[in-house]
Each structure stands twice: as C-alpha cells, then as structure tokens.
Scaffold this motif. Structure first.
Motif, mmCIF file in Angstrom:
data_model
loop_
_atom_site.group_PDB
_atom_site.id
_atom_site.type_symbol
_atom_site.label_atom_id
_atom_site.label_comp_id
_atom_site.label_asym_id
_atom_site.label_seq_id
_atom_site.Cartn_x
_atom_site.Cartn_y
_atom_site.Cartn_z
ATOM 1 N N LYS A 3 2.584 2.705 17.702
ATOM 2 C CA LYS A 3 1.584 1.469 18.094
ATOM 3 C C LYS A 3 1.466 0.647 16.838
ATOM 4 O O LYS A 3 0.760 -0.225 16.788
ATOM 5 N N GLY A 4 1.619 1.206 15.695
ATOM 6 C CA GLY A 4 1.548 0.489 14.195
ATOM 7 C C GLY A 4 1.411 1.383 13.064
ATOM 8 O O GLY A 4 1.870 2.464 13.185
ATOM 9 N N ILE A 5 0.705 0.778 11.842
ATOM 10 C CA ILE A 5 0.608 1.435 10.594
ATOM 11 C C ILE A 5 -0.500 2.707 10.925
ATOM 12 O O ILE A 5 -1.413 2.607 11.636
ATOM 13 N N ILE A 6 -0.310 3.676 10.042
ATOM 14 C CA ILE A 6 -1.411 4.737 9.968
ATOM 15 C C ILE A 6 -1.842 4.748 8.337
ATOM 16 O O ILE A 6 -1.186 5.470 7.745
ATOM 17 N N TRP A 7 -2.688 3.981 7.924
ATOM 18 C CA TRP A 7 -2.980 4.034 6.623
ATOM 19 C C TRP A 7 -3.517 5.348 5.738
ATOM 20 O O TRP A 7 -4.598 5.854 6.736
ATOM 21 N N ASP A 53 -4.742 -4.367 18.568
ATOM 22 C CA ASP A 53 -4.844 -4.644 17.357
ATOM 23 C C ASP A 53 -5.268 -3.643 16.395
ATOM 24 O O ASP A 53 -4.696 -3.681 15.239
ATOM 25 N N MET A 54 -6.094 -2.894 16.746
ATOM 26 C CA MET A 54 -6.762 -1.710 15.680
ATOM 27 C C MET A 54 -5.665 -0.675 15.361
ATOM 28 O O MET A 54 -5.615 -0.400 14.550
ATOM 29 N N ASP A 55 -4.859 -0.385 16.549
ATOM 30 C CA ASP A 55 -3.883 0.798 16.341
ATOM 31 C C ASP A 55 -2.909 -0.036 15.333
ATOM 32 O O ASP A 55 -2.491 0.621 14.607
ATOM 33 N N LEU A 56 -2.500 -1.098 15.845
ATOM 34 C CA LEU A 56 -1.603 -2.024 14.937
ATOM 35 C C LEU A 56 -1.903 -2.061 13.502
ATOM 36 O O LEU A 56 -1.058 -1.694 12.331
ATOM 37 N N ILE A 57 -3.163 -2.328 12.996
ATOM 38 C CA ILE A 57 -3.500 -2.572 11.619
ATOM 39 C C ILE A 57 -3.829 -1.389 11.078
ATOM 40 O O ILE A 57 -4.080 -0.983 9.899
ATOM 41 N N GLN A 101 -11.614 4.709 13.830
ATOM 42 C CA GLN A 101 -12.164 3.631 14.832
ATOM 43 C C GLN A 101 -13.364 4.064 15.584
ATOM 44 O O GLN A 101 -13.602 5.182 15.962
ATOM 45 N N LEU A 102 -14.507 3.159 15.297
ATOM 46 C CA LEU A 102 -15.770 3.338 15.929
ATOM 47 C C LEU A 102 -16.079 2.511 17.040
ATOM 48 O O LEU A 102 -15.882 1.240 16.747
ATOM 49 N N ILE A 103 -16.117 3.070 18.171
ATOM 50 C CA ILE A 103 -15.856 2.437 19.552
ATOM 51 C C ILE A 103 -17.216 2.209 20.228
ATOM 52 O O ILE A 103 -17.690 3.382 20.620
ATOM 53 N N ASN A 163 -9.779 9.331 15.328
ATOM 54 C CA ASN A 163 -9.032 9.345 14.174
ATOM 55 C C ASN A 163 -7.735 8.495 14.458
ATOM 56 O O ASN A 163 -6.965 9.171 15.308
ATOM 57 N N ARG A 164 -7.347 7.541 13.843
ATOM 58 C CA ARG A 164 -6.122 6.807 14.071
ATOM 59 C C ARG A 164 -4.838 7.969 13.839
ATOM 60 O O ARG A 164 -3.857 7.743 14.591
ATOM 61 N N ARG A 165 -4.852 8.689 12.944
ATOM 62 C CA ARG A 165 -3.792 9.563 12.560
ATOM 63 C C ARG A 165 -3.545 10.771 13.812
ATOM 64 O O ARG A 165 -2.583 10.915 14.168
ATOM 65 N N SER A 166 -4.522 11.453 14.104
ATOM 66 C CA SER A 166 -4.393 12.335 15.046
ATOM 67 C C SER A 166 -4.711 11.951 16.425
ATOM 68 O O SER A 166 -4.276 12.654 17.424
ATOM 69 N N GLY A 167 -5.350 10.867 16.569
ATOM 70 C CA GLY A 167 -5.871 10.294 17.816
ATOM 71 C C GLY A 167 -6.784 11.199 18.569
ATOM 72 O O GLY A 167 -7.313 10.712 19.587
#
Ligand code: 5CA
Length: 439
Positions: A335-339, A393-397, A402-404, A419-423
């Motif tokens: 899906k994208g980058i994981i900073w 877009d959020m997953d990509l960058i 992510q606070l939704i 959490n973007r890394r663990s999902g």
C-alpha cells in the motif's frame, strides 16, 4: 499541517520510469520531482524526511565530538591538481569554467578543501585531534544515474574528516566514526552491516562500507546472519573510552561485498545455516588514508619532538539523500511507505472521514489543536474527498499513526487509532487516543 493547504502532489498511477519500490513510492507520495537525469527537487513531504535524517546524522556526529562546518559546493581545480586527483577523477567530475576562465568544479567530495583549511590554521600537535564534518550537496556525473535518489548525480552527503598526529590516534578517530555510524543507522531502524571495502578514488588502506540488506541493492554481499540480530543501541557509548573491543566485535564476523569476497573463507568461517548471500545498499563508507592528502597539500604539524609531520587523516561519508530511498526499501508494503517514527515526516495522520459535517469538523479541529499544542506533528486530512481516497493516501505516505474520526464513532465519542506498521486498529475515546499519541 492541514492537507487542504499542503503541497502534496500524490499520484495514483505508478510512474513508468521508476524501477524500484522506493523510487515509485517517492514519486507517488509527492516527495520528489525529477529536474534532470539524477537531479531532483525535494517537495515538502520529502524535504521533511531528508531533514529528519540529517538531524539524526548531526546528533550522532556531535556526540563523538565532531564539529559541523559548511564548505562550498564549487571548488577550485587547482586544489585538486595539488592532490593529484584532478585528472584521475575522470568524467564523474563536473568541470566548470567561470567568467575569468578559471577552472572550477562541483565538488564530488571534500578531502582537498578541508585539508587546505586545516593546513592553513593548524601547525602544532597541541591542536589535535580534530574532526569536522558538513552536510552538503555533491555532484558526480554518474554514467547511469538510476533508482531515483539512490544513485543520483546531485545528492546530499554527510562527509567528515579526522586529523590526528599518528596512525594510532587516527585509528581511535576511525573507531569513533565506526560506532557512531552503527548508532546512526540503528536510530533509523536500519540494520547496517560494516563490510571491509575497496577504497576506490578516495584511497587509503583501511575502509568499511555500511550496507543494509535489500533485494534492490546494487552490491552483492556475503555475511554472517548474527549481524542481523544485533542491537547497538542497547549500550551506552563513551566516546572517550577504548572502542577497539567493540569495533572488533563488529568486524570479527565475516562480512564482505563481492569485490572483497573470499568464498573459501566464507565457507570455512560461517556455518552453512548462518550464511547470508544477498544484495545490499551502501549507506555509508569510511576510510583511513594517513597522509595521502595532507602531504601534497602541505597540512603539516610540529610533533612533541620538534619534527614536522603530515597530519594523519580519515574521511567518513553517509549518503543522506540515498538513505531516504534505502529506508523505504527496508520498510514498506504493497500500500505504500511505512516510516520509522524517528524519520517520519509527521507522526500522525488525522483523517476526517466527513469534512463538512459539523461534529466531525469540530472533533477533528479540536484534536488537531490539542496534538499540535502538545508538540506532536500532525498532517490533518481536512480535504473534501472520499474516505477511500483519504485512506489510500494515508497508507501511501506511511505516517506511523492514523487517527480516524467519522460521524458514526463520534456519536459515541469514539475515534480509531491505527498503527501503520502492524495495521492494528483500536477504537478509543478521544481523550485516550490523544493520551496515547501525546503521552
Ligand atoms: N569522501 C568519502 C567519504 S566522506 C566519500 O566520498 N565516500 S563515498 O564515495 O563512498 O560516498 C559516501 C556515501 O555517499 C556512499 O556510501 C553513499 O551512501 C553515498 N553516495 C555516493 N554516491 C552516491 C550517489 N551517486 N547518489 C546517492 N548517494 C551516493
């Protein structure tokens, strides 16, 4: 930062010129734009990451006692004639003539300039040791610039230079850099492996490349698997202590790039199940070359015995702009980058699922204000876009959190924290979410 006001030109389509994932994602996430082959502009999102990487490099350099300077990008050809490298450097060097017909060049590295500065001012062993570095753009007219910022023509490098009285003291300086490099990469969540290396146009007889493993790396590498399980950040480092035992720990296991590889040694020293043969990205390179530059450029100091000696030097490079790509190669999904948090352009992406809805806007504005007041860097997606586009877009960058917030959850006072890394996603009260992020 409100996304509605931010310059973030994300792309839905994968640009056809990009062959590796980091280049694709950097273009798609609106981080860079190519200006000519191997030359890029850094757009706001990319620039923030570059600056964060630069800052980690700076902090770890300063911790060793190295001092930051800034030398020019344009250098005089005469200085390079003195060191003997002007002709040797060949076509990689961009040569320029100024209006007075003076020959200049865009610096591919800075050994000559720093040695001239040092030699002009330091005359006695009493003013040793010294270590100076800068973080400055370089130009190398690479035959095949490729993979985006990984092999650029213009690229940002941290290059540092040590000055010592004798080879033993030079080794002490080299060891400090060796350990600080391991720490620098570890702070970016990278496992860099020091490998014995060829010295190429920089010269000298002691050199290590710092390599991270990645399928898209340009070098073929061989090493012991134990390297991948080490954590240098576990220990406090005292840079005034003897670092040789620690350096020995990191150099006693087999690790070599293909130019230095010895298959027989690899097989005899490393048990079969611990052998790693992979590809790697060179994110740093350190050299000790004694008096190679100090002698021709006249950087001599008086010794305690009253003799005059050329100063002993080493040079130490980190590919700052290459690291942006290298980190993405090491940390992404489909899906994208994981900073990693330490270099992320923002810590939190705040997603308003229904911009224009009074309750959503009020809750998001308030969370944005509270997090910003607490010093948390937030990118607030307040655009009037579909939820699906916002998520993509959020997953990509790749921001770490992510606070939704959407109308349904907010009715019960709830938001989602992903959490973007663990999902992993938790449904929490607004206060609990804010405490997690700002606490
Ligand atoms: N003077 C020495 C050390 S200060 C030097 O120039 N070393 S170097 O050539 O090995 O470069 C240091 C680092 O810069 C490399 O390890 C690599 O990470 C980065 N680098 C080198 N060439 C490029 C390039 N064309 N594009 C991006 N990064 C590069």
């Amino acid at each position: 930062m409100r996304l509605s006001q931010y310059f973030l030109p994300t792309l839905k389509e994968t640009p056809s010129e990009a062959q590796i994932v980091s280049h694709r994602y950097m273009l798609r996430a609106g981080m860079i734009r190519q200006s000519s082959a191997g030359i890029y502009s850094w757009l706001p999102l990319g620039f923030r990451v570059l600056k964060n990487i630069e800052q980690i490099v700076r902090e770890e350099q300063n911790a060793t006692g190295a001092q930051e300077v800034l030398m020019p990008t344009i250098q005089s050809a005469d200085l390079w004639r003195q060191s003997g490298r002007y002709e040797d450097y060949g076509q990689e060097m961009l040569r320029i003539t100024d209006r007075h017909d003076r020959e200049m060049l865009y610096g591919p590295t800075n050994e000559e300039v720093i040695t001239e500065i040092f030699g002009a001012h330091v005359k006695s062993y009493r003013h040793l040791p010294r270590n100076m570095y800068h973080i400055q753009w370089k130009f190398r007219d690479e035959v095949r610039p490729r993979f985006g910022v990984m092999r650029g023509r213009e690229f940002l490098m941290k290059d540092g230079y040590s000055f010592d009285l004798d080879p033993h003291a030079g080794r002490v300086a080299y060891n400090k850099m060796f350990i600080s490099y391991l720490r620098t990469y570890a702070r970016m969540d990278l496992q860099a492996i020091p490998m014995k290396a060829e010295t190429g146009p920089i010269g000298g007889d002691m050199s290590h490349e710092f390599i991270i493993l990645a399928d898209t790396g340009e070098s073929e590498v061989f090493c012991h698997r134990d390297f991948l399980e080490r954590d240098v950040l576990q220990r406090d480092i005292d840079y005034d202590s003897d670092l040789q035992p620690l350096v020995d720990e990191w150099t006693s296991l087999y690790a070599a790039t293909d130019d230095m590889h010895d298959a027989a040694r690899f097989e005899s020293e490393v048990p079969e199940d611990r052998r790693v043969a992979a590809r790697g990205i060179e994110v740093g390179h350190i050299f000790f070359f004694g008096d190679k530059y100090s002698k021709p450029l006249g950087a001599f100091v008086s010794t305690p015995d009253g003799d005059e000696m050329p100063v002993q030097m080493g040079s130490y490079g980190i590919g700052v702009s290459r690291l942006v790509g290298a980190i993405i190669e090491a940390s992404h999904d489909d899906k994208g980058i994981i900073w990693p948090e330490s270099v992320a352009p923002f810590k939190v992406g705040l997603v308003n699922l229904r911009t224009g809805d009074e309750a959503c806007d009020a809750a998001c504005d308030s969370m944005y204000a509270k997090l910003s007041d607490a010093g948390v860097e937030v990118l607030y997606d307040d655009r009037e876009e579909r939820a699906g586009a916002k998520f993509a877009d959020m997953d990509l960058i790749g921001l770490p959190w992510q606070l939704i917030a959407g109308p349904r959850g907010l009715k019960e006072g709830k938001v989602e924290l992903k959490n973007r890394r663990s999902g992993e996603t938790d449904e929490l009260s607004i206060d609990a979410a804010l405490t997690r992020l700002a606490g």
